[in-house]
Design an enzyme around this catalytic site. Structure first.
Site, PDB file in Angstrom:
ATOM      1  CD1 TRP A  25      37.980  45.464  39.221  1.00 39.61           C
ATOM      2  CD2 TRP A  25      38.116  47.571  39.429  1.00 39.61           C
ATOM      3  NE1 TRP A  25      39.022  45.601  39.597  1.00 39.61           N
ATOM      4  CE2 TRP A  25      39.500  46.903  39.868  1.00 39.61           C
ATOM      5  CE3 TRP A  25      38.383  49.077  39.572  1.00 39.61           C
ATOM      6  CZ2 TRP A  25      40.285  47.493  40.657  1.00 39.61           C
ATOM      7  CZ3 TRP A  25      39.181  49.665  40.124  1.00 39.61           C
ATOM      8  CH2 TRP A  25      40.312  48.968  40.848  1.00 39.61           C
ATOM      9  CB  SER A  26      33.659  47.039  43.431  1.00 42.84           C
ATOM     10  OG  SER A  26      33.728  45.793  43.937  1.00 42.84           O
ATOM     11  CB  THR A  27      38.152  49.581  45.428  1.00 45.63           C
ATOM     12  OG1 THR A  27      36.718  49.959  46.176  1.00 45.63           O
ATOM     13  CG2 THR A  27      38.345  50.793  44.679  1.00 45.63           C
TER      14      THR A  27
END
Ligand code: ZN
Length: 537
Positions: A25-27
């Protein structure tokens, strides 16, 4: 990539406690519903629906990591664990969780993990344990290949353009002899370095080995580009670098997709790199095309020799006979030995050195004594007038070649015969009635295959030998030339002498007992078509 079949290559039952979950999960993805908890929940659900257990040790979470490359902590751990065999299956929310790059995804799933684990996506028909899933993957793979190539082409054309339009720096390291030109994207000759480049090529073309040239450069204290001493590697690469004739190469190397799996070389030579001749106002040549080609020829011819003898360094050794010598007592090769404070160099038995006197009690022999005796013997063999050496040699040569041709023909006939046999058996087997049983057929098939392989092997070595014999190309004119060079032996350069001896002599056996005043014997074994000679001193 098209050589990948739909077969996964892995056939295993997934153990209920060996299914892993990978979540990334990336910002910058906050809003598109891919949140950590949703991914994790879905993967857990899927895992349970398959009747597997959630193994806390096999849940891998990369938080705040982009998918641009594989350099993520949990991904690294996952890859290590897969290789350890801890994992039978990796479950992901979507394929892009593994990586945003198709190339990376395919490398990971199709190469690195191929024989370790399956990959299943919760949201896509991506399940490498099924033929359908593999088909999706194969499709992906072909896209990945296209992407790789277009990256390569983009880079290449970009570089050529930047050099030709001189807008940008060419992005390659400046080779010895050149520096960046005043205008961007051009090369400028450094004259004193270029002088060294010319010298290296000249000495190489004149017959010196890489080792000898390297040695002399270092002796004379000529600094290399890094200011350190020269290495053989650097020189070998220089001799082979077409940049000195004004050509640039791109795409010589490519990443090896198999490297992670099998510990192979990280980079591979590309079959057809792109070579572009640059105009003289961009890159002025230091070496003429003719000289460069001569150097190439020499390199090739030496490779042939080096292939034949055991060590690749022989041509570079400063000793006339190193590599040709064998200990008569034990069959070991001989090495060159120099006592400290002694002016003399000796040949000594490697078996004696490595395994001790109980293995071989051969003594040291002065190099110059051996050299003198060998040269005298060779002269005697070739120069004692009346012997019809030429006739003997050419006759033997012809016989050898004829023999090899005969062998080849008969082996090829044997192959045809085996094929016919197989065809017949297969036909019988296919008959609806009265044929042979599947069991019998398989036995016969295995027999024929084995024999076929055997014959093929023989045929291959036969062809190789034929090739080797013909490429040696020993003919009358060469023998005459050799005899003539023997008459002016002392006027030849060391390299010329050495090359001739290596061409004509297969090996030399040395025999000497321990003790300073012991005499020694030599036996020269000439290349197959010549008589051996034996002499003592
Ligand atoms: Zn020995």
């Amino acid at each position: 990539m098209n050589n990948h079949s739909l077969d996964h290559g892995l056939s295993k039952v997934i153990m209920p406690n060996k299914a892993a979950i990978y979540v990334r999960w990336s910002t910058d993805e906050q809003t598109d519903g891919n949140t950590l908890s949703i991914q994790l929940g879905a993967c857990n659900h899927y895992l349970k629906s398959q009747g597997w257990q959630v193994n806390e040790n096999l849940v891998y979470i990369d938080e705040g990591c982009s998918g641009g490359n594989l350099d993520r902590p949990a991904m690294k751990k996952l890859r290590r664990d897969v290789k350890k065999g801890l994992i039978d299956c990796v479950i992901i929310w979507k394929i892009d969780r593994l990586s945003r790059s198709i190339v990376d995804t395919v490398d990971l799933v199709l190469n690195e993990w191929k024989y370790y684990c399956y990959v299943k996506s919760v949201n896509e028909p991506f399940d490498t344990s099924t033929p359908m899933g593999m088909m999706v993957l194969t499709l992906l793979a072909s896209f990945a290949q296209m992407e790789r190539e277009s990256i390569f082409l983009r880079t290449f054309s970009g570089r050529v353009k930047s050099i030709e339009e001189r807008g940008k720096s060419p992005g390659i390291r400046m080779p010895y002899g050149y520096k960046k030109g005043d205008e961007r994207g051009t090369f400028k000759i450094i004259e004193n370095e270029a002088e060294i480049v010319r010298r290296i090529f000249k000495e190489y073309i004149d017959g010196d080995g890489i080792y000898a040239i390297t040695y002399r450069l270092n002796e004379e204290g000529i600094p290399s580009r890094t200011g350190k001493s020269w290495s053989k590697d650097t020189l070998s690469k220089m001799i082979a670098n077409p940049i000195y004739t004004g050509k640039l190469i791109w795409g010589k190397m490519q990443n090896n997709p198999k490297r992670k799996m099998e510990g192979e070389k990280r980079r591979l030579h590309r079959d057809n790199p792109i070579i572009r001749q640059l105009s003289e106002d961009v890159l002025k040549p230091i070496i003429s095309k003719e000289d460069f080609e001569k150097a190439c020829e020499i390199r090739k011819s030496r490779n042939v020799f080096e292939h034949k003898k055991t060590s690749g360094r022989i041509f570079d050794s400063p000793n006339l006979l190193a590599g040709l010598l064998r200990c008569k007592k034990c069959g070991s090769s001989m090495y060159v030995y120099k006592r400290t404070n002694s002016v003399y160099t000796y040949y000594a038995c490697r078996g004696h050195r490595e395994k001790g006197v109980s293995f071989c009690d051969s003594g040291y022999i002065r190099e110059e004594d051996v050299n003198q005796l060998v040269v005298a013997e060779v002269k005697k063999t070739f120069l004692t007038g009346e012997t019809n050496l030429l006739e003997i040699i050419s006759e033997r040569y012809d016989t050898t070649l004829r023999g090899l041709q005969l062998a080849q023909t008969s082996l090829e006939a044997k192959l045809k015969q085996l094929d016919a046999e197989y065809a017949k058996v297969f036909k019988d087997y296919r008959k609806v009635d009265g044929g042979i049983s599947a069991e019998d057929f398989n036995v016969i098939k295995a027999d024929i295959t084995q024999e076929r392989n055997e014959v093929n092997r023989k045929l291959e070595s036969c062809k190789e030998e034929y090739e080797a014999q013909t490429s040696k190309g020993i003919d009358a004119s060469e023998i005459i030339a050799f005899s003539q060079s023997l008459t002016i032996w002392d006027e030849l350069t060391f390299s010329e002498q050495k090359r001739l001896l290596y061409k004509w002599i297969d090996r030399i056996e040395l025999n000497k007992n321990k003790g300073r005043f012991e005499k020694f014997q030599i036996k020269i074994r000439f290349q197959s078509m010549l008589e051996d000679t034996e002499e003592a001193i």
